[in-house]
Design a protein around this motif. Structure first.
Motif, PDB file in Angstrom:
ATOM      1  N   TYR A   1      -4.053   8.510   1.130  1.00 14.73           N
ATOM      2  CA  TYR A   1      -3.359   7.573   2.016  1.00 14.73           C
ATOM      3  C   TYR A   1      -2.241   8.344   2.699  1.00 14.73           C
ATOM      4  O   TYR A   1      -1.270   8.749   2.064  1.00 14.73           O
TER       5      TYR A   1
ATOM      6  N   THR B   1     -16.982   1.167   9.257  1.00 12.17           N
ATOM      7  CA  THR B   1     -15.963   0.183   8.884  1.00 12.17           C
ATOM      8  C   THR B   1     -15.107  -0.095  10.111  1.00 12.17           C
ATOM      9  O   THR B   1     -15.120   0.675  11.077  1.00 12.17           O
TER      10      THR B   1
ATOM     11  N   VAL C   1       0.842  -1.189   0.000  1.00 10.36           N
ATOM     12  CA  VAL C   1       0.000   0.000   0.000  1.00 10.36           C
ATOM     13  C   VAL C   1       0.882   1.246   0.000  1.00 10.36           C
ATOM     14  O   VAL C   1       1.753   1.404   0.841  1.00 10.36           O
TER      15      VAL C   1
ATOM     16  N   THR D   1      -1.687   3.946  -4.426  1.00  2.76           N
ATOM     17  CA  THR D   1      -2.678   2.874  -4.457  1.00  2.76           C
ATOM     18  C   THR D   1      -4.087   3.431  -4.590  1.00  2.76           C
ATOM     19  O   THR D   1      -4.953   2.828  -5.200  1.00  2.76           O
ATOM     20  N   PHE D   2      -4.300   4.604  -4.006  1.00  2.00           N
ATOM     21  CA  PHE D   2      -5.628   5.204  -3.972  1.00  2.00           C
ATOM     22  C   PHE D   2      -5.688   6.439  -4.860  1.00  2.00           C
ATOM     23  O   PHE D   2      -4.767   7.244  -4.878  1.00  2.00           O
TER      24      PHE D   2
ATOM     25  N   ILE E   1      -7.034   1.086   6.649  1.00  2.00           N
ATOM     26  CA  ILE E   1      -6.976   0.576   5.274  1.00  2.00           C
ATOM     27  C   ILE E   1      -8.348   0.100   4.815  1.00  2.00           C
ATOM     28  O   ILE E   1      -8.774   0.362   3.678  1.00  2.00           O
ATOM     29  N   ASN E   2      -9.066  -0.590   5.675  1.00  5.87           N
ATOM     30  CA  ASN E   2     -10.407  -1.056   5.314  1.00  5.87           C
ATOM     31  C   ASN E   2     -11.302   0.123   4.949  1.00  5.87           C
ATOM     32  O   ASN E   2     -12.025   0.095   3.953  1.00  5.87           O
TER      33      ASN E   2
ATOM     34  N   GLU F   1     -12.829   4.073  -1.516  1.00  7.52           N
ATOM     35  CA  GLU F   1     -12.231   4.088  -2.854  1.00  7.52           C
ATOM     36  C   GLU F   1     -13.098   3.301  -3.840  1.00  7.52           C
ATOM     37  O   GLU F   1     -13.327   3.732  -4.971  1.00  7.52           O
ATOM     38  N   ARG F   2     -13.609   2.161  -3.387  1.00  9.06           N
ATOM     39  CA  ARG F   2     -14.456   1.343  -4.257  1.00  9.06           C
ATOM     40  C   ARG F   2     -15.743   2.090  -4.602  1.00  9.06           C
ATOM     41  O   ARG F   2     -16.205   2.068  -5.752  1.00  9.06           O
TER      42      ARG F   2
ATOM     43  N   GLU G   1     -10.266   1.565   1.555  1.00  6.80           N
ATOM     44  CA  GLU G   1     -10.587   0.662   0.438  1.00  6.80           C
ATOM     45  C   GLU G   1     -12.077   0.675   0.118  1.00  6.80           C
ATOM     46  O   GLU G   1     -12.462   0.674  -1.066  1.00  6.80           O
TER      47      GLU G   1
END
Length: 705
Positions: free
Chosen positions: A13, A209, A3, A7-8, A219-220, A226-227, A223
């Motif tokens: 991040y 989350t 990561v 990544t994002f 991170i969760n 981001e999705r 992610e």
């Protein structure tokens, strides 16, 4: 995968392994670190919005046994600026045992008081309404945020289906419900029915989350958001956003000009109940929305997320003005705006009366918080600059939510009754009642000329200390930069703005008031403090000396006042003009023909202005200092030398010399003048105008006769 920042694409991040490693073993420190990182990205949550928590094993101070403790952001906090003092710490077992006394959703509010019986650290912050939402979930680290991308899905007409398909069942769904004890039980039920999920979407509200570690939760969270953002982007057709453009924005320069002309008038209307401070933005996201074909359909719907709604009210007011309208005709402009403001106030009253409960608090200010001007930008008005700015940020997030929801489905807002139940929630009312009493100058805006040093800076600081927003200015850019750094460190960005101002320049004066209008919405207090001194015998005075003294002291005072009065009249809120003159306006002394006569002109000009402006409820008063040497450019160089020569003393002996000739034998400081100015504007002398207050230690020759 490894990561990294790359990544994002849609979130930031910010995790630094070395920084986190220095906190190893301290889960509370890691909670604060994670919270600050999440709060630093306004795409993830707004100021004051969202909540974060961690659960740790600690020794019970009463039994000495190990017990589980939850640390969670306390009531009224902000995760972006969170410190340990802003956390609440509760026994998890006691919190969960409250289910034994819970009487059902009709008695939801009484549970908040019971949270106090669960407090582990007695010095910690009061628990917030979100406490049970975290407490009933078993995870060590939990993030509850209001990300634009997630709320766009949560507020979409078929958001539940989209969530299920997008995450293949790994994110649960709980329908909209007001935060509280029962919602905490609903989250637990969702987890029990869907073991193994990595988060829960709250309909119209936000996202939960979690993770086993601070980093795992971080991170969760990123992610999942981001999705959501990737999905929305894949469905977004740029040419069809908000139905496409209905009009094009004015050029930047013209937008700011229109906004500066309009802001004081809007501020006047918005201050009919409580004096407000304004904020203006022409952010590209705002312009895209207010210039769109769908504005008229979407704006009245209001927001979906309760945090957005609490800051921005039931809906914005859209100003029906041509983007290039002539806004210089004050009377015509007020006549044109009176009807839409009255209609908005009636709409708000109707909303209140239709939704109120027998025990609802009295109706609050019916004026709009958010005002949209197609082609130009967005104005927000609130009790102080920070609240106005944050309201703009929240509505920008609401725009992002509408944009995303419309791209993937259709946007739905909170039903009006639900919105009312949030706005007039008795717990929210109790929170408002606990807020500190406003300071004497809260909601006031002051322009103090020559405020980068000496008397002017002392006045600006005094006013800021008492709650005012201030425009710091000087004709010396370097000196102004130093004052800016000082004010930034002491007050932060929401208390002041800066502008270079030479009071002999018409353009500089215009720029100063434009800065004030765009930064805060207008001006209430004008302090004419900029000055200079020239001390020479009559035979040495030059025409250049004479013109400079009169241009700065007399013409400068007049034209700064004239421009300030123009804005005060637009606001129709009255105002104050304070002129810092001098003992020399009343006392005849040697080597002082130019300076002393200019000061006398300032003094009488003040009387003339007071006589003329009373009808506008604008008070004009004078403070007469003498021998204020500390931090004053006037006393640098030739002036000090001239006065010392005139009185037959050395330059370094001047402070003591001036003190000894006063009745009180006192040295006069800039703070003394600032206090005198506050006396005039602090509320106790609202029926006083045309007065002179001497602050000179007592100079009998300067007594006003």
């Amino acid at each position: 995968m490894s990561v990294t920042t790359s990544t994002f694409k849609h979130v930031s991040y910010l995790w630094n392994e070395a920084t986190a490693a220095s906190m190893a073993g301290d889960e509370v420190a890691l909670l604060i670190y994670r919270s600050n990182l999440l709060g630093a990205d306004l795409r993830l949550t707004n100021y004051g919005g969202g909540n974060t928590s961690c659960k740790v094993i600690s020794k019970d101070p009463l039994t000495g046994k190990e017990t589980e403790v939850m640390w969670i952001k306390g009531s009224g906090g902000d995760i972006g600026t969170l410190k340990k003092s802003g956390l609440a710490a509760l026994y998890v077992e006691r919190l969960r045992s409250l289910t034994n006394v819970y009487r059902g959703i009709e008695f939801e509010d009484e549970m908040v008081e019971l949270f106090n019986h669960c407090i582990f650290d007695l010095s910690s912050k009061a628990p917030s309404i979100d406490t049970p939402l975290h407490g009933f979930l078993p995870f060590k680290h939990i993030d509850h945020l209001h990300p634009d991308a997630a709320i766009a899905i949560a507020a979409a007409k078929d958001g539940k289906r989209i969530t299920q398909e997008l995450f293949n069942g790994s994110i649960g769904w709980v329908e909209w419900q007001r935060p509280g004890f029962d919602l905490g039980l609903k989250l637990k039920q969702c987890l029990d029915e869907n073991p193994g999920i990595k988060g829960i979407m709250l309909g119209s509200h936000g996202l939960f989350t979690w993770g086993d570690t601070a980093y795992g939760s971080y991170i969760n969270t990123l992610e999942v958001i981001e999705r959501c953002a990737e999905f929305i982007e894949s469905k977004t057709k740029k040419e069809a956003i908000f139905g496409g453009a209905k009009l094009q924005s004015l050029k930047k320069e013209d937008r700011l000009k229109q906004a500066a002309l309009l802001a004081p008038v809007l501020r006047g209307f918005c201050s009919s109940h409580t004096r407000m401070v304004g904020h203006f933005t022409d952010d590209d996201r705002v312009l895209q929305f207010i210039n769109s074909k769908d504005l008229d359909r979407l704006a009245p719907l209001g927001t979906s997320c309760p945090d957005h709604f609490l800051r921005t009210k039931i809906s914005p007011l859209v100003v029906e003005l041509a983007q290039d309208a002539d806004l210089s005709n004050e009377k015509a402009l007020k006549e044109q705006l009176a009807a839409p403001f009255e209609a908005y106030r009636k709409m708000y009253a109707d909303y209140y009366n239709a939704c109120k409960h027998p025990n609802s608090p009295a109706m609050r200010d019916p004026n709009p918080v958010v005002i949209l001007y197609p082609g130009v930008g967005m104005f927000t008005f609130a009790k102080d600059k920070q609240t106005a700015r944050v309201a703009a940020e929240f509505y920008t997030n609401a725009i992002n939510v509408m944009r995303g929801a419309e791209a993937i489905s259709s946007y739905t807002s909170l039903p009006r009754q639900e919105a009312f139940n949030i706005e007039y929630w008795l717990l929210e009312e109790a929170k408002l009642q606990r807020m500190p009493k406003p300071k004497a100058l809260s909601g006031r805006i002051a322009l103090v000329t020559g405020s980068a040093g000496g008397i002017g800076k002392a006045i600006a600081q005094k006013f800021a200390d008492e709650g005012a927003c201030v425009i710091i200015n000087d004709n010396d850019a370097q000196r102004l930069e130093g004052a800016k750094e000082e004010f930034q460190k002491k007050y932060g960005k929401d208390v002041f703005s800066t502008v270079v101002l030479d009071v002999t320049s018409e353009q500089d004066i215009t720029n100063a008031y434009t800065t004030s209008a765009l930064a805060f919405g207008g001006v209430d207090i004008v302090v004419n403090c900029a000055g200079l001194s020239i001390s020479k015998p009559i035979e040495e005075h030059t025409e250049k000396d004479w013109d400079l003294l009169y241009d700065v002291l007399v013409k400068g005072q007049f034209f700064v006042t004239q421009a300030g009065v123009n804005i005060m009249r637009k606001q129709d809120l009255g105002g104050d003009v304070l002129n810092i003159v001098s003992k020399n306006g009343l006392v005849s002394g040697p080597n002082n023909a130019g300076y002393g006569s200019a000061k006398a002109a300032q003094l009488h000009l003040s009387r003339l202005n007071a006589a003329e402006l009373g009808k506008d409820n604008i008070r004009v008063n004078v403070v007469n200092p003498d021998a204020v040497i500390s931090d004053s450019k006037i006393w640098e160089g030739a002036w000090a030398e001239g006065r010392a020569k005139a009185y037959g003393v050395k330059v370094e002996e001047l402070p003591a010399f001036y003190a000894k000739r006063t009745l009180l034998n006192e040295i006069i400081l800039p703070e003394d003048i600032a206090n005198a100015c506050f006396v005039f504007v602090g509320g106790l002398l609202n029926k006083s105008t045309g007065n002179v207050l001497n602050v000179d230690g007592g100079v009998a020759m300067a007594f006003v006769r």
